[in-house]
Enzyme design. Sequence first.
Site: not given
Lengths: 929, 257
Positions: A737, A761, A583, A585, A590, A742, A755
Amino acid sequence: MQSSMLSFLTKKTDSTSASQTSPKKQQQTSTTSKDDDKKKSSTTNNNNDKSSKLKRKNRDDEQVEEEEEEDNDIFDLSDDDHKVASQVSSSSSSNFEEKSISPPTPTPTKPKKAAPKKPAKSTTKKTKKMEEDPKKNNNNNNSTIPAVGTNNNNTMSDSQESSASSTPIKSTSPIKQTTSPTKKDNLIPTVTVLPTKKNLETTTSTTSTTSTTTTKSNDENEILEEEEELEEEEDEEEVIEEEFEEEEENEKGETVVLKKKIFVKKPVKQKSTAKQLEQELTNLSKYHPITDAQWKKGLPVPYMALAKTFELIEGTSRRLLIIEHLTNLFRSIMALTPGDLINTIYMSINKIGPSYGGKELGIGESILMKAVAESTGRTMEFIKQELKTVGDLGIIAQSSRMTQTMMFAPPPLTIQGVFKIFSQIADMTGNSSQNKKKDLITKLLVSCKESEALYIIRSLQGKLRIGLAERSVLIALTRAMVISPPALIASEPNGKLDTRKGKTTEEFASVIDAAVAKVTRAYSQLPNYDLLVPRLIVADGVDTILETCRLMAGIPVKPMLAQPTTGITQVLDRFQEMEFTCEFKYDGERAQIHLTEDGKISIYTRNLEDYTGKYPDIIANVKRFIGEGVTSFILDCEAVAYDPTNNKILSFQILSSRPRKGVSLDQIKIPVCVFAFDLLYLNGKSLIDEPFYKRREVLYANFKETPGALTYAKHANISDVNDIQLYLQEAIDGNCEGLMVKTLKEQSIYEPSKRSYNWLKIKKDYMAGMTDSVDVVPIGAWYGKGKRTGVYGAYLLACYDDDNEDFQTLCKIGTGFSDEQLKEFTEILAPQVTNSCKNTYIVSDNLKPDVWFNPSQVWEVLAADLSISPIHTAAVGVLDPNKGIALRFPRFIQIRKDKNPEDATTASQIVDMYKNQKINSFKMVDEDY
Amino acid sequence: MFEARLTQASMFKKILEAIKDLVENANFDCSPAGISLQAMDNAHVTLINLLLRQDGFETYSCDRSLSLGLSLPSLSKVLKCANNDDSMTIKARDEADTVTFVFESSKQERISDFEIKLLDIGNEQYGIRDSEYSAVIKMPSAELQRICRDLSILGDVVTISADKAGVKFSTSGDSGSGNITVRPTTDSSIAAEDSTTIDSKEPVTLNFALKFLSFFTKATPLSPTVTMKMSDGVPIVVEYSIEDLGYLSFFLAPKLE
């Protein structure tokens, strides 16, 4: 910090006082037999291998002792008064010194056994005392003066000690009477103290530490290391026959200790071996939640119980011990006063409500200093001075003894009471709120005994610093639930309340682990102790917790976080043979959007801050993007600044220039678009246990992509390295970014507040971060606090502007130093200290280091990146007329001995470095996805 | 039902002026015998003890004892609405949650009433046993006020030492030190109001925070004389008698060296 004039006036709850006083007066002194008992018990404490027989005997003696203790109290108070009186009249400064530093102790609040007294006891001890303590003797003659109880403390610790040797007292009539000494010529007002009932019934402080050891039924009876250490101050002299003498010794001992500690950090963390640790844990497991508790069933939990636990926790660095200490406290609370459990938990994590409520303490230092000054009768200057050397206002509050005596000692603090005042303080706003806060704090401090002041101050500062993580609190809570489950408490309310009996350590550990996992997960879904605890402390609470504590719309959960990686290969290694998805980022903030059934919409940040007021535009858009039939939801997404005319994503910096509160819809200059990527809850049903691909399906089915309002996070189910590389480039080119990777099917549930390795990421920073270090000059520093007391804790760094020949600030630095380096730099730089900011330093008014240096050194520093800063002045005017450039997350690397301050990185180099960053979008808060 | 009428509202005003800076909230305990108030400051350093006997009121009726918890700043504001020669009536129903103050001007042409909400203040009573003190000093109240004011310039702690020969107030601070000695009046022609007497059994020396002592002297308008009672190691008592009505006394715990 206490002292009171108990002896002067009569505090009465009803009219009975006067009549009850008189018979007491004749028995001010205690007996040798008491001393004997005392000795016995102390020997038991000191000799670990004493047989339990003796201990039992002690316990048998308790009934008798209780009465004697009472006498003792009376005596001690009066005697103490003499002593103080003598000090006042002789103005002996050295005496005062002792007094002033000795630690505060709580008021004796022992319920009184309404048994007849034996007046015969009175003289023996006194005579003895006269022989042994000439100093006091001087004053025995005019000792008719009942006096100011400055050092009621003596009395108090004394009474505690005596009570300590007994199990909690089964009181029948909770009336305590203390008389002042009556002598031949009764010159002075005599006094009876009848504290209020509440006051009385709370037994305090050290009682339990000692009684833990005494009441231990086991033959081994090792004294717990910490407890022993704690007791030492009180116990070491116990063998001495003369009790008062002993107090005196203690006072002295304490004085020395505290003086030393002023320069060292107070708690000395213990390094124990594994064997010792095991031993201590065994000892702690013998804790009896009822008899070892410091208060009685149904009474409010004294704050002292918590303060004592904090002390034990601060005294160790062993997580297991920390948890066990807290577990034992929780067990007692659940068995005796379950209603106080929630408040105790909040106090342990230093919060006054669920973290999303936004209630915070964090009182400014100057208010606290004023309150400390006021409550101790010291001047602000004195406290400021002291703060420089000690570095912890809490310790000052604890060790500052009052020079001002009191009329009456206030009743002991309770957890309820302290919590209530904390909440009041946090809620206070408005013009005179500062003063009101100060008054409330003063009031609290006046009632503090021993370490209570330390922890109250630290709690108010918003940093408890005892090494107690919230996770440990949760574990302790779970352990307490498993060891002393409510069902057991209900069935045998006076039993040992320990389910560990008959289980092996391994068996028990597995039960605990399973329970901890459940409770932690339950808390991550419902991060609110007010809701969680009542569901937990019922029969089968732990087993059913995951059913009873589900995700609820309106209660934010901490978002799931991703692990950083250094590159695509790492990702592929991790997700071998798993389906995953990539995906974009997005570079925003958030946001967790909640819609409750009653139509209320709220937005929370990843730190559970309520940002509903910041995003009225999102709230207005919700109606546009939800599908039909959606009545409630929790949406996980990124709020990104968006240019609707060009359909372009804007940088984080632009987003962060939006005001935080009270934004009205028509004033919005920077529109925000929501990039949705996960759905946690829909129409009353929690989705977090569903795999990600399902959640995504539900998300797509119920939320409509709406230009400028909601966009699905762009994703691609690709697995080839090259594809991913291209996709990453695409993301970066699109002002993102980097990528989030995932898991899609296996191991893809949503794990709030975790986490997880199931989310990875890849950020552009990690791949090509700021590789060049910067050479900078330390030009100022702040005094260290806490652990860094005595050295400079943070430095102000500057770069050199060769055009103007001045130094411009670049950042404040506090990380990357070893303890040795901190010390070394303090020594090196101390000679360079100058009185004021030099005129070659360009410094914002908002930066006020405690000291300034001459430019003398060059340090090499590495930073995460560079950003525009309103505070720092590097290259000010080049990129922004009023703002400079700052280093973000600087870390110290080394001293550049080969460079002079003028050889430091120049302002123009800094500008170049800034410009070389691909997109100048930096996040202030949301560093991690 | 409680009702008490005082001819002079100003008297009550003065009392409140004297205590409102020390205590924020206090209970006025009304009993058939009169109104009393006991309160400690936040730091538990001083105790205020006020007694207004029922016979000092113009009318006084109190069937059963009740406690009126009041915020003194609010009460003080209300009292500012009364003229000095107004009469004042305090009224409260049993179990009431408010108390009413009625002010009537001397010629009855203006009547105002104010209702103040009662607060629930934890009540603790402190019995005070009066016994003999080492030194009892009676002096003009204005004199004490002046001494406190003068010494406050230099320091924040006052040392009071009293013996038969006189009473000495001393202080010292960063900028210097000062002493004021007051001797007993020997001239019998001076009115009792303006004279100083010292009844000393033994010499006594005590230290006090000047700040609190200065607060006490705000009661000076209540009485031309003030009585101070001291013994080693116990709180000093500073007492202002209120003519025909009762007294207002302050206890102040001493400071250590």
